[in-house]
Design an enzyme around this catalytic site. Sequence first.
Site, PDB file in Angstrom:
ATOM      1  CB  CYS A  10      -0.859  -0.103   1.173  1.00 10.30           C
ATOM      2  SG  CYS A  10      -0.190  -0.024   2.816  1.00 10.30           S
ATOM      3  CG  ASN A  13       4.343  -1.587   5.141  1.00 10.56           C
ATOM      4  OD1 ASN A  13       5.398  -1.915   5.884  1.00 10.56           O
ATOM      5  ND2 ASN A  13       3.463  -2.416   5.161  1.00 10.56           N
ATOM      6  CB  CYS A  15      -3.834   1.770   7.094  1.00 10.43           C
ATOM      7  SG  CYS A  15      -3.597   3.300   7.923  1.00 10.43           S
ATOM      8  NE  ARG A  16      -4.459   1.674   1.658  1.00 13.08           N
ATOM      9  CZ  ARG A  16      -4.313   2.368   0.703  1.00 13.08           C
ATOM     10  NH1 ARG A  16      -5.088   2.134  -0.498  1.00 13.08           N
ATOM     11  NH2 ARG A  16      -3.151   3.106   0.482  1.00 13.08           N
ATOM     12  CB  SER A  17       0.124  -3.611   2.784  1.00 11.57           C
ATOM     13  OG  SER A  17       0.913  -2.736   3.202  1.00 11.57           O
ATOM     14  CG  ASP A 132      -5.287   6.094   2.420  1.00 14.71           C
ATOM     15  OD1 ASP A 132      -5.435   5.236   3.451  1.00 14.71           O
ATOM     16  OD2 ASP A 132      -4.424   6.649   1.904  1.00 14.71           O
TER      17      ASP A 132
HETATM   18  P1  4NP Z   1      -1.754   2.875   4.043  1.00 11.87           P
HETATM   19  O1  4NP Z   1      -2.470   4.296   4.839  1.00 11.87           O
HETATM   20  O2  4NP Z   1      -1.205   3.310   2.565  1.00 11.87           O
HETATM   21  O3  4NP Z   1      -3.075   1.976   3.766  1.00 11.87           O
HETATM   22  O4  4NP Z   1      -0.866   2.343   5.192  1.00 11.87           O
HETATM   23  C1  4NP Z   1      -1.912   5.268   4.849  1.00 11.87           C
HETATM   24  C2  4NP Z   1      -0.923   5.700   5.592  1.00 11.87           C
HETATM   25  C3  4NP Z   1      -0.161   6.717   5.812  1.00 11.87           C
HETATM   26  C4  4NP Z   1      -0.345   7.741   4.969  1.00 11.87           C
HETATM   27  C5  4NP Z   1      -1.474   7.569   3.872  1.00 11.87           C
HETATM   28  C6  4NP Z   1      -2.076   6.336   3.710  1.00 11.87           C
HETATM   29  N1  4NP Z   1       0.093   8.941   4.900  1.00 11.87           N
HETATM   30  O5  4NP Z   1      -0.214  10.043   4.293  1.00 11.87           O
HETATM   31  O6  4NP Z   1       1.002   9.484   5.815  1.00 11.87           O
END
Ligand code: 4NP
Length: 165
Positions: A10, A13, A15-17, A132
């Site tokens: 993702c 790294n 939340c989703r992955s 996201d």
């Molecule tokens: P992820 O979510 O891609 O599912 O881990 C996010 C985590 C952090 C951010 C964006 C999406 N950020 O902007 O810091």
Amino acid sequence: MKTVSICFVCLGNICRSPTAEGVMRHLVGEAKLGERILIDSAGTGDWHIGEPPDERAQLAAGSRGYELGALRGRQIGAADFGRFDLLIAMDDKNVAALRQVCPPQQRDKIRLLMEFVPETDARWNGAREVVDPYFGGAEGFEQVLDQCEAACRGLIAALRPQLLA
Ligand code: 4NP
């Protein structure tokens, strides 16, 4: 013994992955395929290297029995395309970012997680992406979990024949 190595990808790294990694580890264990399906996750961005998953992701996953607390953020690199058979992205932006770092001959290793949801599962109207949840509320993390559970079940079903052939 045939094995397959998978890296879920993702943006951050956190939340989703890591959620996909935790769900997949659990389901692979239940399926007694832990020695055959090797699992990791990474982000295309570098903001959260070394950090544990987002607390909201840990809480939502923990309430369904998936333990994410030991995972740490890392960034995907070109070498990962040699190490993994499949790099499974959460959304189209992740796919585009992966293609930027991917050696050209390895591009067919990049897939979208939602491809593995069975067509009979109409809950997300054929959605291509795991949205996201970072800037939204708790319900977003529940949807990520629902999507990861459905897709990881489909992924195991898709891999099982080639692993056991
Ligand atoms: P992820 O979510 O891609 O599912 O881990 C996010 C985590 C952090 C951010 C964006 C999406 N950020 O902007 O810091």
